[in-house]
Design an enzyme around this catalytic site. Structure first.
Site, PDB file in Angstrom:
ATOM      1  N   GLY A  48      36.687  39.628  34.751  1.00  0.00           N
ATOM      2  CA  GLY A  48      35.461  39.274  35.477  1.00  0.00           C
ATOM      3  C   GLY A  48      34.218  39.856  34.826  1.00  0.00           C
ATOM      4  O   GLY A  48      33.161  39.218  34.783  1.00  0.00           O
ATOM      5  N   LYS A  56      59.215  35.221  31.287  1.00  0.00           N
ATOM      6  CA  LYS A  56      58.556  36.367  31.898  1.00  0.00           C
ATOM      7  C   LYS A  56      59.645  37.385  32.211  1.00  0.00           C
ATOM      8  O   LYS A  56      60.820  37.024  32.338  1.00  0.00           O
ATOM      9  CB  LYS A  56      57.877  35.934  33.192  1.00  0.00           C
ATOM     10  CG  LYS A  56      56.798  36.852  33.671  1.00  0.00           C
ATOM     11  CD  LYS A  56      55.432  36.448  33.141  1.00  0.00           C
ATOM     12  CE  LYS A  56      54.356  37.393  33.639  1.00  0.00           C
ATOM     13  NZ  LYS A  56      53.026  37.004  33.185  1.00  0.00           N
TER      14      LYS A  56
HETATM   15  N1  LIG Z   1      43.740  40.048  31.598  1.00  0.00           N
HETATM   16  C1  LIG Z   1      44.111  38.868  31.150  1.00  0.00           C
HETATM   17  O1  LIG Z   1      44.131  38.615  29.949  1.00  0.00           O
HETATM   18  C2  LIG Z   1      44.486  37.781  32.129  1.00  0.00           C
HETATM   19  C3  LIG Z   1      45.019  36.584  31.625  1.00  0.00           C
HETATM   20  C4  LIG Z   1      45.319  35.544  32.508  1.00  0.00           C
HETATM   21  C5  LIG Z   1      45.112  35.734  33.864  1.00  0.00           C
HETATM   22  N2  LIG Z   1      44.625  36.920  34.335  1.00  0.00           N
HETATM   23  C6  LIG Z   1      44.429  37.065  35.785  1.00  0.00           C
HETATM   24  O2  LIG Z   1      43.042  37.293  36.052  1.00  0.00           O
HETATM   25  C7  LIG Z   1      42.907  38.175  37.171  1.00  0.00           C
HETATM   26  C8  LIG Z   1      42.072  39.384  36.757  1.00  0.00           C
HETATM   27  O3  LIG Z   1      42.737  40.066  35.713  1.00  0.00           O
HETATM   28  P1  LIG Z   1      42.153  41.421  35.101  1.00  0.00           P
HETATM   29  O4  LIG Z   1      42.905  41.665  33.855  1.00  0.00           O
HETATM   30  O5  LIG Z   1      40.654  41.357  35.075  1.00  0.00           O
HETATM   31  O6  LIG Z   1      42.631  42.452  36.218  1.00  0.00           O
HETATM   32  P2  LIG Z   1      41.923  43.808  36.641  1.00  0.00           P
HETATM   33  O7  LIG Z   1      42.918  44.536  37.464  1.00  0.00           O
HETATM   34  O8  LIG Z   1      41.284  44.484  35.483  1.00  0.00           O
HETATM   35  O9  LIG Z   1      40.702  43.321  37.595  1.00  0.00           O
HETATM   36  C9  LIG Z   1      40.878  42.792  38.865  1.00  0.00           C
HETATM   37  C10 LIG Z   1      39.710  43.284  39.718  1.00  0.00           C
HETATM   38  O10 LIG Z   1      39.802  42.660  41.005  1.00  0.00           O
HETATM   39  C11 LIG Z   1      39.468  43.615  41.981  1.00  0.00           C
HETATM   40  N3  LIG Z   1      40.022  43.206  43.263  1.00  0.00           N
HETATM   41  C12 LIG Z   1      41.279  43.351  43.747  1.00  0.00           C
HETATM   42  N4  LIG Z   1      41.377  42.833  44.973  1.00  0.00           N
HETATM   43  C13 LIG Z   1      40.158  42.350  45.289  1.00  0.00           C
HETATM   44  C14 LIG Z   1      39.619  41.683  46.418  1.00  0.00           C
HETATM   45  N5  LIG Z   1      40.369  41.424  47.492  1.00  0.00           N
HETATM   46  N6  LIG Z   1      38.319  41.311  46.396  1.00  0.00           N
HETATM   47  C15 LIG Z   1      37.536  41.588  45.326  1.00  0.00           C
HETATM   48  N7  LIG Z   1      38.002  42.210  44.221  1.00  0.00           N
HETATM   49  C16 LIG Z   1      39.278  42.589  44.207  1.00  0.00           C
HETATM   50  C17 LIG Z   1      40.047  44.917  41.445  1.00  0.00           C
HETATM   51  O11 LIG Z   1      39.415  46.037  42.042  1.00  0.00           O
HETATM   52  C18 LIG Z   1      39.750  44.801  39.951  1.00  0.00           C
HETATM   53  O12 LIG Z   1      38.490  45.375  39.610  1.00  0.00           O
HETATM   54  C19 LIG Z   1      44.342  38.511  37.615  1.00  0.00           C
HETATM   55  O13 LIG Z   1      44.708  37.620  38.634  1.00  0.00           O
HETATM   56  C20 LIG Z   1      45.162  38.255  36.371  1.00  0.00           C
HETATM   57  O14 LIG Z   1      46.502  37.904  36.701  1.00  0.00           O
HETATM   58  C21 LIG Z   1      44.300  37.933  33.499  1.00  0.00           C
END
Ligand SMILES: NC(=O)c1ccc[n+]([C@@H]2O[C@H](COP(=O)([O-])OP(=O)(O)OC[C@H]3O[C@@H](n4cnc5c(N)ncnc54)[C@H](O)[C@@H]3O)[C@@H](O)[C@H]2O)c1
Length: 356
Positions: free
Chosen positions: A184, A79
């Site tokens: 999500g 990373k």
């Molecule tokens: N995008 C990927 O391919 C991927 C891969 C592995 C893991 N992840 C993990 O999955 C999670 C989501 O990733 P993403 O790409 O959808 O990110 P993203 O930033 O698009 O979405 C995250 C969402 O969570 C919301 N949020 C933040 N704090 C919050 C809270 N306290 N309560 C409710 N909602 C809240 C934000 O407003 C946002 O809409 C992260 O933890 C990321 O590290 C993502």
């Protein structure tokens, strides 16, 4: 400042990159190359100190080794972090300087997107460096990795449903999703298609509005606290890390926790508290590996269908984790670590066999 050798006893290599003219201050951490080149994203974040950045990159790179190993990939864990505010500091010169440093590692580290970096940035880095994934579709890349991340989480949830209820369908179950951003949102669609009732929450109102206009049947609650306290069969943390705190575990009515967020366990020992309350926890890095599978596929010339097939395998991997947890009498988080470590040991050992 912490002693890097004391902090990084497990890591193979930690590289500090400095280019004063562009403002680049980056740290690349290679945790393990036992299974192949260390792949992991570049996080561009305004860390309060170099120490904080170092701790983060060491933790994150270790996590990548486990994720790649459990997903069955021929990749190690690495990373990188770039210290600073991406909104003000990011420039072509900085990204290209960073690319030149990554190039010096000769492919031991392969970069990708993470918080604060996007596919367009990877295209810029790739002008100086051949070891870049997560590029734009126009440049032969895989594009948005959240599509297969969500698909993989859904496969993990099906495996958890099989272990908990003897059926791989979520039909008729109530699933609560905290965070309907990139992952999500896609997860909600898979669940609705499968016949589940979906309840969501997000701190960002436009994210909820976009989801509800796409899936009008989805219910919305005002906060994660409210969601956790409501009657759920499955809880899917898809926002930030540390979602599973003592309070959350005490409050949850859900039988299953399975979501996309990285590092969901707020502290060591929470995995045992979940198990003691009869909550089946699908380990985060096991079920959220779809995005890694997607960007890793780019190294072979991207095929979405091939990557989707591999991400389907998350169903079987999650089942194996639960089976080992039962057999060894340990929480699934411990079982996942054991499976990942076993593969790193057994397959990594083969590199010691000299091949002409
Ligand atoms: N995008 C990927 O391919 C991927 C891969 C592995 C893991 N992840 C993990 O999955 C999670 C989501 O990733 P993403 O790409 O959808 O990110 P993203 O930033 O698009 O979405 C995250 C969402 O969570 C919301 N949020 C933040 N704090 C919050 C809270 N306290 N309560 C409710 N909602 C809240 C934000 O407003 C946002 O809409 C992260 O933890 C990321 O590290 C993502």
């Amino acid at each position: 400042m912490s002693d890097v050798f004391e902090l990084a006893t497990e890591h193979e290599q930690v590289v500090f990159c400095n280019d004063q003219a562009s403002g680049l201050r980056a740290i690349v951490a290679i945790h393990s190359t036992a299974l192949g080149p260390a792949l992991g994203g570049t996080r561009f974040y305004p860390y309060p100190s170099t120490d904080a950045a170092l701790h983060d990159v060491l933790n994150l790179s270790r996590g990548m080794s486990y994720k790649a190993a459990l997903a069955g990939l021929d990749l190690g864990g690495g990373k990188a972090v770039i210290i600073g505010d991406p909104h003000t500091l990011k420039s072509e010169a900085l990204l290209r300087a960073y690319g030149r440093f990554v190039e010096t590692l000769g492919g031991r580290y392969v970069t990708a997107c993470d918080v604060g970096t996007y596919s367009d940035d990877m295209d810029v880095i790739a002008r100086e460096c051949s070891h870049v994934t997560g590029r734009t579709v126009a440049h032969g890349g895989a594009g948005d990795s959240s599509v297969l991340t969500a698909y993989g989480v859904f496969q993990g949830m099906r495996a958890a449903a099989t272990a908990a209820w003897g059926t791989d369908s979520l039909a008729g179950r109530t699933v609560g999703i905290s965070g309907v951003g990139k992952v999500g949102r896609h997860l909600a669609r898979h669940l609705v298609d499968d016949g589940a009732s979906v309840v969501v929450t997000d701190v960002y109102a436009p994210a909820v509005a976009a989801l509800v206009s796409e899936l009008p049947g989805v219910a919305v609650v005002g906060s994660t606290q409210q969601l956790v306290a409501s009657q759920l069969d499955v809880y899917a943390p898809c926002a930030l890390g540390g979602a599973l705190t003592d309070d959350v575990v005490e409050t949850l009515s859900a039988r299953i926790v399975c979501g996309a967020a990285n590092n969901q366990l707020a502290h060591p020992g929470i995995e045992k508290q979940l198990a003691d309350r009869g909550i089946l926890y699908a380990p985060d890095y096991c079920v959220n590996a779809g995005g890694l599978i997607q960007v890793a596929d780019e190294l072979e010339g991207f095929s979405f269908e091939r990557a989707r097939q591999r991400a389907t395998g998350i169903f079987e991997t999650t089942k194996r984790v639960f089976e080992l947890a039962d057999a060894d009498g340990v929480p699934p988080a411990v079982a996942a670590d054991r499976l990942a470590e076993r593969r790193m040991r057994e397959v990594g050992r083969l590199r010691g066999v000299w091949v002409a």
